[in-house]
Design a protein around this motif. Structure first.
Motif, PDB file in Angstrom:
ATOM      1  N   PHE A 156     -22.962   6.450 -22.549  1.00 51.49           N
ATOM      2  CA  PHE A 156     -21.868   7.028 -23.330  1.00 51.49           C
ATOM      3  C   PHE A 156     -20.505   6.857 -22.649  1.00 51.49           C
ATOM      4  N   LEU A 157     -20.500   6.283 -21.457  1.00 47.96           N
ATOM      5  CA  LEU A 157     -19.253   6.042 -20.730  1.00 47.96           C
ATOM      6  C   LEU A 157     -18.960   4.551 -20.577  1.00 47.96           C
ATOM      7  N   ALA A 158     -19.781   3.690 -21.168  1.00 42.48           N
ATOM      8  CA  ALA A 158     -19.666   2.247 -20.923  1.00 42.48           C
ATOM      9  C   ALA A 158     -18.633   1.561 -21.804  1.00 42.48           C
ATOM     10  N   GLY A 159     -18.036   2.261 -22.763  1.00 46.48           N
ATOM     11  CA  GLY A 159     -17.024   1.649 -23.614  1.00 46.48           C
ATOM     12  C   GLY A 159     -17.584   0.463 -24.386  1.00 46.48           C
ATOM     13  N   ASP A 160     -16.843  -0.644 -24.381  1.00 46.44           N
ATOM     14  CA  ASP A 160     -17.259  -1.850 -25.108  1.00 46.44           C
ATOM     15  C   ASP A 160     -18.110  -2.792 -24.266  1.00 46.44           C
ATOM     16  N   ALA A 161     -18.438  -2.387 -23.058  1.00 47.07           N
ATOM     17  CA  ALA A 161     -19.236  -3.251 -22.183  1.00 47.07           C
ATOM     18  C   ALA A 161     -20.673  -3.361 -22.700  1.00 47.07           C
ATOM     19  N   ARG A 162     -21.310  -4.469 -22.355  1.00 48.30           N
ATOM     20  CA  ARG A 162     -22.745  -4.574 -22.586  1.00 48.30           C
ATOM     21  C   ARG A 162     -23.450  -3.670 -21.598  1.00 48.30           C
ATOM     22  N   PHE A 163     -24.537  -3.063 -22.041  1.00 47.13           N
ATOM     23  CA  PHE A 163     -25.182  -2.032 -21.223  1.00 47.13           C
ATOM     24  C   PHE A 163     -26.689  -2.243 -21.209  1.00 47.13           C
ATOM     25  N   HIS A 164     -27.267  -2.236 -20.008  1.00 46.57           N
ATOM     26  CA  HIS A 164     -28.721  -2.305 -19.857  1.00 46.57           C
ATOM     27  C   HIS A 164     -29.208  -0.979 -19.292  1.00 46.57           C
ATOM     28  N   ALA A 165     -30.016  -0.272 -20.073  1.00 46.12           N
ATOM     29  CA  ALA A 165     -30.527   1.028 -19.641  1.00 46.12           C
ATOM     30  C   ALA A 165     -31.653   0.855 -18.636  1.00 46.12           C
ATOM     31  N   LEU A 166     -31.617   1.682 -17.595  1.00 46.96           N
ATOM     32  CA  LEU A 166     -32.662   1.674 -16.573  1.00 46.96           C
ATOM     33  C   LEU A 166     -33.567   2.896 -16.658  1.00 46.96           C
ATOM     34  N   ALA A 167     -33.020   4.046 -17.068  1.00 48.13           N
ATOM     35  CA  ALA A 167     -33.821   5.264 -17.146  1.00 48.13           C
ATOM     36  C   ALA A 167     -33.143   6.262 -18.063  1.00 48.13           C
ATOM     37  N   GLU A 168     -33.950   7.085 -18.712  1.00 49.69           N
ATOM     38  CA  GLU A 168     -33.443   8.179 -19.530  1.00 49.69           C
ATOM     39  C   GLU A 168     -33.347   9.432 -18.665  1.00 49.69           C
ATOM     40  N   MET A 169     -32.169  10.054 -18.646  1.00 49.04           N
ATOM     41  CA  MET A 169     -31.928  11.189 -17.763  1.00 49.04           C
ATOM     42  C   MET A 169     -31.643  12.438 -18.598  1.00 49.04           C
ATOM     43  N   PRO A 170     -32.569  13.410 -18.636  1.00 51.07           N
ATOM     44  CA  PRO A 170     -32.332  14.632 -19.405  1.00 51.07           C
ATOM     45  C   PRO A 170     -31.271  15.515 -18.744  1.00 51.07           C
ATOM     46  N   VAL A 171     -30.715  16.406 -19.523  1.00 55.13           N
ATOM     47  CA  VAL A 171     -29.742  17.362 -18.982  1.00 55.13           C
ATOM     48  C   VAL A 171     -30.501  18.508 -18.318  1.00 55.13           C
ATOM     49  N   HIS A 172     -30.025  18.934 -17.173  1.00 57.12           N
ATOM     50  CA  HIS A 172     -30.574  20.128 -16.555  1.00 57.12           C
ATOM     51  C   HIS A 172     -29.428  20.992 -16.036  1.00 57.12           C
ATOM     52  N   ALA A 173     -29.723  22.247 -15.801  1.00 55.01           N
ATOM     53  CA  ALA A 173     -28.724  23.182 -15.284  1.00 55.01           C
ATOM     54  C   ALA A 173     -28.869  23.313 -13.779  1.00 55.01           C
ATOM     55  N   VAL A 174     -27.747  23.485 -13.112  1.00 47.73           N
ATOM     56  CA  VAL A 174     -27.737  23.775 -11.676  1.00 47.73           C
ATOM     57  C   VAL A 174     -27.241  25.207 -11.510  1.00 47.73           C
ATOM     58  N   LEU A 175     -28.064  26.033 -10.863  1.00 51.22           N
ATOM     59  CA  LEU A 175     -27.757  27.445 -10.670  1.00 51.22           C
ATOM     60  C   LEU A 175     -27.840  27.795  -9.187  1.00 51.22           C
ATOM     61  N   ALA A 176     -27.213  28.896  -8.828  1.00 49.95           N
ATOM     62  CA  ALA A 176     -27.387  29.411  -7.473  1.00 49.95           C
ATOM     63  C   ALA A 176     -28.861  29.770  -7.278  1.00 49.95           C
ATOM     64  N   GLU A 177     -29.361  29.581  -6.076  1.00 46.63           N
ATOM     65  CA  GLU A 177     -30.784  29.800  -5.824  1.00 46.63           C
ATOM     66  C   GLU A 177     -31.223  31.217  -6.172  1.00 46.63           C
ATOM     67  N   ASP A 178     -30.347  32.201  -5.940  1.00 48.27           N
ATOM     68  CA  ASP A 178     -30.718  33.593  -6.206  1.00 48.27           C
ATOM     69  C   ASP A 178     -30.326  34.054  -7.604  1.00 48.27           C
ATOM     70  N   ASP A 179     -29.937  33.132  -8.473  1.00 52.53           N
ATOM     71  CA  ASP A 179     -29.568  33.496  -9.838  1.00 52.53           C
ATOM     72  C   ASP A 179     -30.830  33.894 -10.604  1.00 52.53           C
ATOM     73  N   PRO A 180     -30.912  35.131 -11.109  1.00 47.61           N
ATOM     74  CA  PRO A 180     -32.136  35.558 -11.806  1.00 47.61           C
ATOM     75  C   PRO A 180     -32.402  34.769 -13.084  1.00 47.61           C
ATOM     76  N   LEU A 181     -31.391  34.131 -13.637  1.00 51.09           N
ATOM     77  CA  LEU A 181     -31.568  33.392 -14.878  1.00 51.09           C
ATOM     78  C   LEU A 181     -32.467  32.178 -14.695  1.00 51.09           C
ATOM     79  N   GLY A 182     -32.564  31.688 -13.484  1.00 54.65           N
ATOM     80  CA  GLY A 182     -33.347  30.477 -13.253  1.00 54.65           C
ATOM     81  C   GLY A 182     -34.763  30.730 -12.787  1.00 54.65           C
ATOM     82  N   GLY A 183     -35.226  31.959 -12.840  1.00 55.80           N
ATOM     83  CA  GLY A 183     -36.532  32.269 -12.291  1.00 55.80           C
ATOM     84  C   GLY A 183     -37.675  32.223 -13.268  1.00 55.80           C
ATOM     85  N   SER A 184     -37.397  31.962 -14.552  1.00 52.34           N
ATOM     86  CA  SER A 184     -38.476  32.041 -15.543  1.00 52.34           C
ATOM     87  C   SER A 184     -38.546  30.803 -16.427  1.00 52.34           C
ATOM     88  N   GLY A 185     -38.309  29.639 -15.853  1.00 60.53           N
ATOM     89  CA  GLY A 185     -38.436  28.410 -16.615  1.00 60.53           C
ATOM     90  C   GLY A 185     -37.143  27.990 -17.282  1.00 60.53           C
TER      91      GLY A 185
END
Length: 319
Positions: A156-185
């Motif tokens: 999505f950042l390649a503009g008009d260039a030709r693009f060869h995909a190497l891998a599909e990368m899902p979105v994930h969240a980065v949280l502080a290690e002690d953040d309770p929101l990240g403790g249940s999946g």
């Protein structure tokens, strides 16, 4: 037999670089030449073309004359065609020897570039890689100017260039290690949006974040911009907010000793394709093929696995 031109590609290159940086001394440094060599070459070019290209300002560098401005684009085009010719010769020769300029999306470089450099030394001892870590808009410009043959980026950042995909990368969240929101999946974006989003402070990164939240039907939270991925991770570890990333690092410790964790996203968000971009019409050199061999071994496979072996022509256009 004389070609009747009277000037060389080297003179054109000296003129273009001098015009771009606005200073003969700085141009000479970039070109690994002496200041007198660059200055003399540009003056000879002016005499041979019969026009003044640059205005010299004492202690203030150089600026383009109207004639110089008209000829600068054509000079760039001619140099680009010359590089294209050289690349085609390299492709026919098939040799992985000499210098290859490769652009890296700045947010991807810390995750991939060290492994690429290490593996390239092992597999191709005569290949000399020169890396350019840049934001997305600058990467596209470097490709268009012929300063880089390839660029490692997202589709999505390649503009008009030709693009060869190497891998599909899902979105994930980065949280502080002690953040309770990240403790249940996996977490939902709506739950994350109660706190600030920390992201690299570039227009492309912010637009991408806006699209992710819009696709999920969740209002974009307050945005805190940072200049690098490591600063983003440090702010997250300090409890200043959360981050969204496609790339996943192995380290959980930040430079200041904080700790982060990665958590899946419950919303159905499309993954990004990580791969290699190249300008249309440019033939792949032997050096470029060697780099594709290396980067294909370093890029981690997403859930769907690698996107297949690189093709010499990089024939798929980016969306």
């Amino acid at each position: 037999m004389s070609d009747g031109l009277g000037f060389s590609l080297a003179q054109l290159r000296y003129f273009v670089v001098s015009a771009e940086v606005g200073n003969i001394s700085e141009a000479a440094e970039r070109l690994c030449a002496s200041q007198s060599t660059v200055s003399s070459a540009v003056m000879r070019l002016e005499r041979q073309l019969g026009v003044q290209l640059l205005l010299r300002h004492h202690a203030r560098g150089v600026t383009l004359t109207p004639s110089g401005r008209h000829l600068l684009r054509e000079a760039r085009d001619l140099l680009g065609r010359a590089r294209n010719l050289k690349a085609r010769g390299d492709a026919l020769a098939g040799g992985a020897v000499g210098r290859l300029d490769v652009g890296f999306l700045a947010s991807l470089a810390p995750f991939l570039l060290p492994g690429v450099h290490r593996l390239a030394r092992q597999r191709y001892a005569d290949l000399r890689l020169t890396f350019h870590e840049e934001p997305a808009d600058r990467l596209v410009a470097l490709l268009g100017e012929g300063r880089c043959e390839l660029a490692v980026t997202y589709d999505f950042l390649a503009g008009d260039a030709r693009f060869h995909a190497l891998a599909e990368m899902p979105v994930h969240a980065v949280l502080a290690e002690d953040d309770p929101l990240g403790g249940s999946g996996p977490v939902e974006l709506a739950a994350l949006a109660a706190r600030p989003l920390i992201t690299p402070n570039t227009p492309d990164d912010i637009r991408h974040a806006e699209k992710l939240f819009a696709d999920a039907g969740v209002p974009l939270p307050r945005v805190i911009g940072a200049t690098s991925v490591e600063t983003v991770r440090g702010l997250v570890a300090a409890g200043s907010g959360f981050a969204l990333m496609h790339q996943r690092g192995r380290a959980t410790t930040t430079l200041d000793g904080g700790r982060v964790r990665t958590v899946g996203i419950a919303d159905d968000l499309p993954p990004a394709s990580l791969g290699v971009a190249m300008m249309p019409g440019l033939a792949m050199s032997g050096r470029g093929m060697a780099f594709l061999d290396v980067i294909g071994s370093v890029v981690p496979a997403g859930p769907s696995g690698p996107a297949g072996p690189p093709h010499p022509a990089l024939g798929r256009a980016s969306p």
